[in-house]
Scaffold this motif. Sequence first.
Motif, PDB file in Angstrom:
ATOM      1  N   ARG A  64     -34.296   1.968  -2.861  1.00 55.68           N
ATOM      2  CA  ARG A  64     -34.847   2.870  -3.871  1.00 55.68           C
ATOM      3  C   ARG A  64     -33.755   3.460  -4.765  1.00 55.68           C
ATOM      4  O   ARG A  64     -34.019   3.781  -5.923  1.00 55.68           O
ATOM      5  CB  ARG A  64     -35.670   3.972  -3.201  1.00 55.68           C
ATOM      6  N   ASN A  67     -33.044   0.862  -7.484  1.00 50.33           N
ATOM      7  CA  ASN A  67     -34.067   0.813  -8.521  1.00 50.33           C
ATOM      8  C   ASN A  67     -34.341   2.195  -9.127  1.00 50.33           C
ATOM      9  O   ASN A  67     -35.325   2.388  -9.818  1.00 50.33           O
ATOM     10  CB  ASN A  67     -35.358   0.229  -7.958  1.00 50.33           C
ATOM     11  N   LEU A  69     -35.407   4.879  -8.045  1.00 49.04           N
ATOM     12  CA  LEU A  69     -36.562   5.668  -7.604  1.00 49.04           C
ATOM     13  C   LEU A  69     -36.076   6.869  -6.804  1.00 49.04           C
ATOM     14  O   LEU A  69     -36.813   7.800  -6.533  1.00 49.04           O
ATOM     15  CB  LEU A  69     -37.507   4.820  -6.748  1.00 49.04           C
ATOM     16  N   GLU A  98     -34.644   9.244 -19.371  1.00 51.95           N
ATOM     17  CA  GLU A  98     -35.833   8.517 -18.889  1.00 51.95           C
ATOM     18  C   GLU A  98     -35.934   7.131 -19.532  1.00 51.95           C
ATOM     19  O   GLU A  98     -36.227   6.143 -18.871  1.00 51.95           O
ATOM     20  CB  GLU A  98     -37.064   9.365 -19.194  1.00 51.95           C
ATOM     21  N   GLY A  99     -35.667   7.049 -20.816  1.00 49.91           N
ATOM     22  CA  GLY A  99     -35.748   5.772 -21.521  1.00 49.91           C
ATOM     23  C   GLY A  99     -34.739   4.747 -20.993  1.00 49.91           C
ATOM     24  O   GLY A  99     -35.066   3.583 -20.796  1.00 49.91           O
ATOM     25  N   ALA A 102     -35.758   3.548 -17.579  1.00 52.00           N
ATOM     26  CA  ALA A 102     -36.852   2.579 -17.669  1.00 52.00           C
ATOM     27  C   ALA A 102     -36.305   1.199 -18.037  1.00 52.00           C
ATOM     28  O   ALA A 102     -36.692   0.181 -17.450  1.00 52.00           O
ATOM     29  CB  ALA A 102     -37.891   3.044 -18.684  1.00 52.00           C
ATOM     30  N   ALA A 103     -35.384   1.173 -18.991  1.00 47.19           N
ATOM     31  CA  ALA A 103     -34.816  -0.112 -19.417  1.00 47.19           C
ATOM     32  C   ALA A 103     -34.049  -0.773 -18.271  1.00 47.19           C
ATOM     33  O   ALA A 103     -34.108  -1.992 -18.092  1.00 47.19           O
ATOM     34  CB  ALA A 103     -33.904   0.108 -20.617  1.00 47.19           C
ATOM     35  N   ARG A 105     -34.596  -0.266 -15.022  1.00 49.16           N
ATOM     36  CA  ARG A 105     -35.550  -0.689 -13.988  1.00 49.16           C
ATOM     37  C   ARG A 105     -36.229  -2.001 -14.352  1.00 49.16           C
ATOM     38  O   ARG A 105     -36.574  -2.792 -13.479  1.00 49.16           O
ATOM     39  CB  ARG A 105     -36.629   0.373 -13.797  1.00 49.16           C
ATOM     40  N   ALA A 106     -36.434  -2.209 -15.654  1.00 51.24           N
ATOM     41  CA  ALA A 106     -37.113  -3.428 -16.089  1.00 51.24           C
ATOM     42  C   ALA A 106     -36.313  -4.669 -15.709  1.00 51.24           C
ATOM     43  O   ALA A 106     -36.864  -5.762 -15.609  1.00 51.24           O
ATOM     44  CB  ALA A 106     -37.352  -3.389 -17.598  1.00 51.24           C
ATOM     45  N   MET A 110     -39.062  -5.022  -8.036  1.00 53.55           N
ATOM     46  CA  MET A 110     -39.230  -4.444  -6.715  1.00 53.55           C
ATOM     47  C   MET A 110     -40.616  -4.757  -6.189  1.00 53.55           C
ATOM     48  O   MET A 110     -41.608  -4.643  -6.896  1.00 53.55           O
ATOM     49  CB  MET A 110     -39.015  -2.932  -6.748  1.00 53.55           C
ATOM     50  N   PHE A 112     -43.170  -3.800  -2.957  1.00 50.91           N
ATOM     51  CA  PHE A 112     -43.308  -2.718  -1.990  1.00 50.91           C
ATOM     52  C   PHE A 112     -44.101  -3.156  -0.757  1.00 50.91           C
ATOM     53  O   PHE A 112     -44.928  -4.064  -0.822  1.00 50.91           O
ATOM     54  CB  PHE A 112     -44.041  -1.533  -2.633  1.00 50.91           C
ATOM     55  N   ASN A 116     -49.017  -1.813  -3.946  1.00 51.65           N
ATOM     56  CA  ASN A 116     -49.072  -0.956  -5.135  1.00 51.65           C
ATOM     57  C   ASN A 116     -49.507  -1.688  -6.392  1.00 51.65           C
ATOM     58  O   ASN A 116     -48.984  -1.444  -7.479  1.00 51.65           O
ATOM     59  CB  ASN A 116     -47.721  -0.289  -5.395  1.00 51.65           C
ATOM     60  N   LEU A 117     -50.492  -2.566  -6.254  1.00 55.06           N
ATOM     61  CA  LEU A 117     -51.071  -3.147  -7.470  1.00 55.06           C
ATOM     62  C   LEU A 117     -51.858  -2.063  -8.178  1.00 55.06           C
ATOM     63  O   LEU A 117     -52.306  -1.104  -7.567  1.00 55.06           O
ATOM     64  CB  LEU A 117     -52.005  -4.308  -7.103  1.00 55.06           C
ATOM     65  N   ARG A 178     -45.925 -10.221 -10.295  1.00 51.42           N
ATOM     66  CA  ARG A 178     -45.706  -9.142 -11.262  1.00 51.42           C
ATOM     67  C   ARG A 178     -44.215  -8.835 -11.410  1.00 51.42           C
ATOM     68  O   ARG A 178     -43.717  -8.612 -12.514  1.00 51.42           O
ATOM     69  CB  ARG A 178     -46.460  -7.895 -10.803  1.00 51.42           C
TER      70      ARG A 178
END
Lengths: 278, 220
Positions: A64, A67, A69, A98-99, A102-103, A105-106, A110, A112, A116-117, A178
Amino acid sequence: MSANPAASATSESAEPARNLLVARDVHKSFGQTEVLKGIDLTVTEGEVVALIGASGSGKTTFLRCINLLEEFEQGSITVDGDPVGYTDRGGSRRRLSEGRLAAQRARIGMVFQSFNLFPHMTAAQNVMLGLVKVKGMAKAEARSLADHWLARVGLADRADHHPYQLSGGQQQRVAIARAVAMDPRLILFDEVTSALDPELVSEVLGVMKDLAKSGMTMLVVSHEMLFVRDVATHVVFLDSGRIVEEGEPHAVFKNPKSDRLRAFLGRFTDIIGDITAR
Amino acid sequence: MQRTYLGELMKAKWSLLQGFITTMEISAIVIVIGLIAGMIGGLLLVYGPKPVRLLMRLYVDVLRGIPVLVLILFSYYGLALLGVNISAYTAGVVALAGFCSAHMSETFRGAIDSIPVGQTEAAKAIGLTFQQRFIYVLLPQAARRIVPPAINTAVEMVKGTTLLSIIGVLDVLLATQQTIARNYMVIEFYATAMLFYFVLNFTLSRMGAYFERRFGFIRY
Ligand SMILES: Nc1ncnc2c1ncn2[C@@H]1O[C@H](COP(=O)(O)OP(=O)(O)OP(=O)(O)O)[C@@H](O)[C@H]1O
Ligand SMILES: [Mg+2]
């Protein structure tokens, strides 16, 4: 004899394997409890690294942190050359915006334990969301990529099903599709078969094996020791927030050096008696 | 001369129509403001920095604990005493919207909180920003849990508009009372008002039931 040995060395291995993940001295505490006590780990491109260890040893926490988290207080994690989570300008360590997070993390996938769908979307829509909203792909293009990956995980005929219409194993395979569809540098798997009925475990492990063969770089937390032995290129044993032992799986399983690892592996001998014998 | 209901209804039609419009208008304004403010309030209650969260919590709990009529009277007379001069209509809208926002904030907070944290984490993991996570992942799932209580609140707001007749807002109730004062047809015209409120609120409830069914498939 070459006048320049270094040059000949590089020309022999055309492209040296890139370090996709470099963790240096990662420390993480929850309140007073230090859960990660200085993790150093390097994962090179195409490697499948398995992270094993007893419950509470910090495996999930470490994934985590990679990534973003979870925040960590000390040390650094670099993914494909990009230090994640923090900047270090002027000597002060700051959480990225935050932006930016996010970039970053993309570029890191990951999967889980609990799938977590997104329950309000079909399998295909689950895969498409990141492609369309994060990568800016056109819907039609995203759909065909989603169909491609759903077919790869054996779910071509389930693309328009909602999660509640799918078995756990199917849901987890959608979750893998995904993650992979985003074309990440690295995928993190956190005990992705632990929530599955035993008869559904192999279909998910099969998909992961297939991914590993295709050259995907993977960091896998798993208690499936046979999978670790057969698929991982490198295994890392975590104990109380420290890496105690690591190496090539067969070697590590055959000759555990530390008592802790020996004790840990001992718990699996019932199920996989031959793990250390081979 | 014999008074008939229809004859009196025709005489009062403009005044009653004005009342209908005012009631519908205030209800709509209050509910729309409540929904928007409630969404923002709910987000602040869940994700706001601690001082903001505490302030919002105070607002929500205080307003939910005060009878609407007291809020309306305070908004009309109290603000006037403080030198803020607003019409009965505006004072009424302010009071009802404030009340509605508090309830809607709590509704949104509860709905967002009820979504498993894994949903946010999965959305983060594919690189969605805060805004995208809210719009594409959280809100659609929260909708199912927001709609039933939000419809309840909306129905309460429609009923609450009748309280504005006390400060002189010419809504359906006050227009009805004025009509009755002229023709003494108490039963007929209160029944007319009742029918109006019933039809309006029944429509709202049916819409709620439809949306609930529509999102009913969302399970974990
Ligand atoms: N959010 C949290 N707050 C406080 N403590 C936490 C939190 N998350 C994890 N911990 C603690 O951190 C330690 C490491 O947890 P972690 O989940 O990383 O272990 P793990 O190796 O993944 O275990 P498992 O095999 O059971 O999944 C545990 O002692 C756990 O109780
Ligand atoms: Mg874990």
